[in-house]
Design an enzyme around this catalytic site. Structure first.
Site, PDB file in Angstrom:
ATOM      1  CB  CYS B  90     -21.274 -24.212  50.863  1.00 21.57           C
ATOM      2  SG  CYS B  90     -22.142 -24.373  49.318  1.00 21.57           S
ATOM      3  N   GLY B  91     -18.761 -21.534  50.322  1.00 16.04           N
ATOM      4  CA  GLY B  91     -17.439 -21.305  49.760  1.00 16.04           C
ATOM      5  C   GLY B  91     -17.406 -21.612  48.276  1.00 16.04           C
TER       6      GLY B  91
END
Lengths: 138, 290
Positions: B90-91
């Site tokens: 998720c980045g």
């Protein structure tokens, strides 16, 4: 009749917001009704039923499980632990509540805990009687 | 020089990856919508709670205030509660929260304070344990939780108050990402013990309240409740932020994969044409030699 602002919020969402005429609140030390220009008051709630009368004289009944009521000059705010419309309350729902309160009472170890949980159990039982009598009447 | 078969395999594998990232993006988008509305629905309660608490607290003198409001009077042991996701991909979501917590921990340690860390979410633990293994006192995993309910926030809050009652720390701060938009999540640190009273709200309340039952009883019930509410709000904001971060991370991954496929297809076609040309030249020059 004059109206004031009423808000009912539970942790999950805002349940009611708008002008009302009267709200009956199940305070920890007894029910009280709030009308417009009520003196500032802060009370904790016992499990019970809130009766909301809105500006069109319609009443709405909601069950709350504890929380706080805050009467300020800007209106009434109820922070409920949980709130459910009375129509949705079933016998099983009350049975679960009673069971939870009994378990809590059984698990209480200190004098203080016992006092608090006993109070709660009594409140829940009173509530059950109230609901049972309602179904008999109908 | 890669053979045609190698290139074909490589393109196929990038295409498979792209399908996965695309699917993850769509799942995140669907979850985001739910998480976002849950976070927004919970905001009124947290706000009203702040106002009510400010109203009550403004009437209490410092000496009679409960410890959750006034603190222990010391500032030696800090508890950092770090909320992160249970999953990666998720980045920069998890790393930006842990970076904020790590910076805070380092500053506190440099000042000679004791730091204790409570991780909520597995990824935060993974990221922090290398440096702070001996400071981490507990890890709460919410992996099995499908929809966040108030009881989850309550459970974490109970842990925190139990530690406080046992005298394990003086100041507690929670770290989470506030959800601004899909592309913007703001890592935030918020002090919850002693309770911070919003200054704006505290100024407005000078009315004299009546209390039922006693003022101190209400305050005593209200303060732990406030912690549960703040924790629950952090969980919800974090859930929305996580899905937002994942959605944009997966979106750019999908786009990168598309770009890679385009380049490799180009290379594949060039190689194929070069081979055809080569074969033709071989045939022609062979015929000429006869």
């Amino acid at each position: 009749m004059a109206t004031f602002n009423f808000e009912l919020v539970s942790p999950e969402r805002l349940l009611f917001a708008g002008p009302v005429e009267q709200v009956v609140v199940p305070g920890a030390e007894g029910d009280f009704a709030v009308l417009k220009d009520h003196a500032p008051l802060m009370s904790s709630l016992r499990p019970g039923v809130i009766v909301v009368t809105d500006d069109k004289n319609q009443t709405q009944r909601l069950f709350v499980r504890g929380g706080f009521a805050d009467v300020s000059p800007s209106g009434l705010t109820i922070l409920a632990e949980q709130a459910v419309p009375v129509q949705e309350i079933t016998d099983e729902f009350i049975a679960v509540e009673v069971k939870a309160a009994e378990d809590e009472f059984a698990a209480a170890s200190t004098e203080d805990e016992r006092r608090v949980s006993q109070e709660r159990l009594a409140q829940v039982l009173a509530l059950r009687d109230q609901f049972l009598s309602r179904t008999h009447v109908q | 020089m890669a053979s045609l078969k190698d290139l074909r395999n490589r393109i196929a594998s990038v295409k498979a990856t792209q399908k996965i990232t695309k699917a993850m993006q769509m799942v995140a988008a669907a979850k985001l919508r739910r998480a976002q509305s849950a976070a927004e629905a919970a905001r009124p309660y947290a706000e009203r709670m702040g106002v009510v608490l400010a109203n009550v607290a403004s009437g209490v003198t410092a000496s009679s205030a409960p410890r959750l409001l006034a603190g222990t009077g010391k500032d030696d042991v800090h508890l950092l509660v770090v909320f992160t996701a249970e999953r990666g991909l998720c980045g920069a979501f998890n790393s930006s929260i842990t970076r904020l917590a790590r910076d805070r921990a380092n500053t506190l340690l440099a000042q000679g304070k004791t730091v204790k860390i409570l991780c909520v979410g597995k990824k935060g633990y993974d990221l922090l344990r290398r440096q702070f293994a001996k400071h981490i006192i507990e890890v709460v995993e919410l992996r099995s939780v499908r929809t966040l309910a108030f009881e989850h926030g309550d459970m974490v809050a109970r842990k925190i108050t139990a530690l406080f009652d046992a005298g394990e720390f003086d100041v507690a701060t929670i770290f989470f990402a506030r959800f601004r938009s899909v592309i913007q999540q703001i890592p935030t640190a918020q002090q919850i013990i002693p309770a911070e009273i919003p200054a704006a709200a505290a100024g407005g309340a000078s009315v004299s309240y009546e209390y039922e039952p006693e003022e101190s009883d209400i305050l005593e019930a209200l303060l732990p409740r406030n912690i549960a509410v703040q924790v629950f709000r952090a969980l919800l904001e974090n859930a929305a932020s996580e899905q937002g971060a994942r959605m944009s991370a997966m979106d750019s991954a999908t786009r990168n994969a598309g770009e890679m496929i385009r380049k490799q297809t180009m290379q594949y076609n060039r190689t194929r044409q070069a081979m055809i040309t080569k074969e033709l030249i071989e045939i022609i020059s062979g015929a000429e030699a006869l």
